[in-house]
Design an enzyme around this catalytic site. Structure first.
Site, short mmCIF file in Angstrom:
data_model
loop_
_atom_site.label_atom_id
_atom_site.label_comp_id
_atom_site.label_asym_id
_atom_site.label_seq_id
_atom_site.Cartn_x
_atom_site.Cartn_y
_atom_site.Cartn_z
NE ARG A 84 -0.59 -2.67 2.53
CZ ARG A 84 -1.73 -2.13 2.18
NH1 ARG A 84 -2.54 -1.65 3.10
NH2 ARG A 84 -2.07 -2.06 0.91
CB SER A 98 -5.31 3.06 -6.92
OG SER A 98 -5.13 3.22 -5.53
NE ARG A 131 7.18 -4.75 -1.92
CZ ARG A 131 6.04 -4.12 -1.67
NH1 ARG A 131 5.72 -3.78 -0.42
NH2 ARG A 131 5.22 -3.80 -2.65
CG ASN A 175 2.00 -1.16 -9.75
OD1 ASN A 175 1.08 -1.93 -9.99
ND2 ASN A 175 2.05 -0.45 -8.63
NE ARG A 192 -4.34 4.75 -2.25
CZ ARG A 192 -3.86 4.44 -1.04
NH1 ARG A 192 -4.50 4.86 0.04
NH2 ARG A 192 -2.77 3.72 -0.90
CG ASP A 208 -3.59 -2.62 -1.94
OD1 ASP A 208 -2.38 -2.83 -2.21
OD2 ASP A 208 -3.98 -1.62 -1.31
CB THR A 237 0.56 3.67 -15.67
OG1 THR A 237 -0.38 4.35 -14.81
CG2 THR A 237 -0.18 3.18 -16.91
NE ARG A 295 4.34 -1.37 -6.34
CZ ARG A 295 3.53 -2.28 -5.78
NH1 ARG A 295 3.91 -3.56 -5.76
NH2 ARG A 295 2.39 -1.93 -5.26
#
Length: 247
Positions: free
Chosen positions: A25, A197, A34, A69, A195, A21, A67, A72
């Site tokens: 960011r 996810s 990105r 994603n 988390r 992850d 799944t 997006r």
């Protein structure tokens, strides 16, 4: 003594899973698109895969595309699929050099044709490698996996191929995407989020969880070794008392 030398090779996780992850960011912090974050994330993948092979972790599973994603922006999804294809082509030499078998779990039929074809081509080329199994979770969601499993078992019950009384953990395991993989021992998530996810919910029942603030493109083998040392200092009791474990 460097971090790698401090690791007890007899107490390594058999199955390590990673939620990679922070690509977006990382790029945002640097004022970049990105897509640049995702491209740099592939460099971290290569370093961690090679490090795991070097210290003899037999199973490594990476959460590459969920799944969720698919929801997006279309352009980002298309980029990720193109990046998957190009990465597979580039990394086949690395996989062969390190004797690594490529595996994949998830609803692979949902992948674009080119990605699906390239993925299965690399899997076929590396199927005889036995130093480590690298599993990519692609179009993967644990709830979807469990739903699929329930449907398959229900169909067998309906057709008298199995009785309800025969359903146990082993039967469920044999219908999961991960049927050929052991349970996860250590789950790492980067970027500071804490988390799961929707990742390997059944398989991490007794996994140790490790969260780090480091964004995935910055994740190095030394970060991995820090996580492994932390893991080796934990008591894994699996519901038993510490006295039972020591016996």
């Amino acid at each position: 003594m460097n971090l790698q030398d401090q690791i007890d090779k007899n107490k390594l996780p058999r199955h390590l899973a990673v939620i990679m992850d922070g690509n977006g960011r990382w790029a945002k912090q640097k004022g970049l698109y990105r897509s640049i974050g995702h491209e740099n994330g592939t460099k971290a993948v290569r370093e961690i895969v090679e490090a795991c092979a070097e210290i003899h972790i037999p199973f490594l599973t990476l959460y590459a595309f969920s799944t969720e994603n698919w929801n997006r922006p279309k352009l980002e999804v298309e980029l990720l699929m193109k990046l998957l294809v190009s990465s597979l082509k580039k990394e086949i030499k690395t996989l062969q050099k390190n004797n690594i078998k490529l595996n994949a779990i998830g609803n692979l039929d949902a992948l674009p044709k080119r990605a699906f074809t390239e993925l299965h081509d690399v899997m076929d080329q590396t199927k005889s490698n036995d130093r480590m199994t690298l599993t990519l979770a692609l179009s993967y969601g644990s709830r979807e996996e469990i739903t699929k499993t329930i449907k398959e078992i229900s169909h067998k019950v309906k057709n008298n191929l199995i009785s309800p009384g025969e359903i146990d953990e082993s039967v469920i395991n044999n219908h999961l995407y991960t049927q050929n993989l052991p349970d996860v021992d250590l789950l790492i998530r980067t970027s500071g989020e804490q988390r799961i996810s929707n990742f390997l919910l059944w398989q991490i029942a007794y996994a140790e969880l490790y969260f780090t603030e480091t964004l995935w493109p910055d994740y190095t083998k030394n970060h991995l070794f820090e996580a492994l040392l932390n893991y080796q200092n934990r008591e894994r009791r699996f519901g038993k008392t510490i006295e039972q474990i020591k016996q």
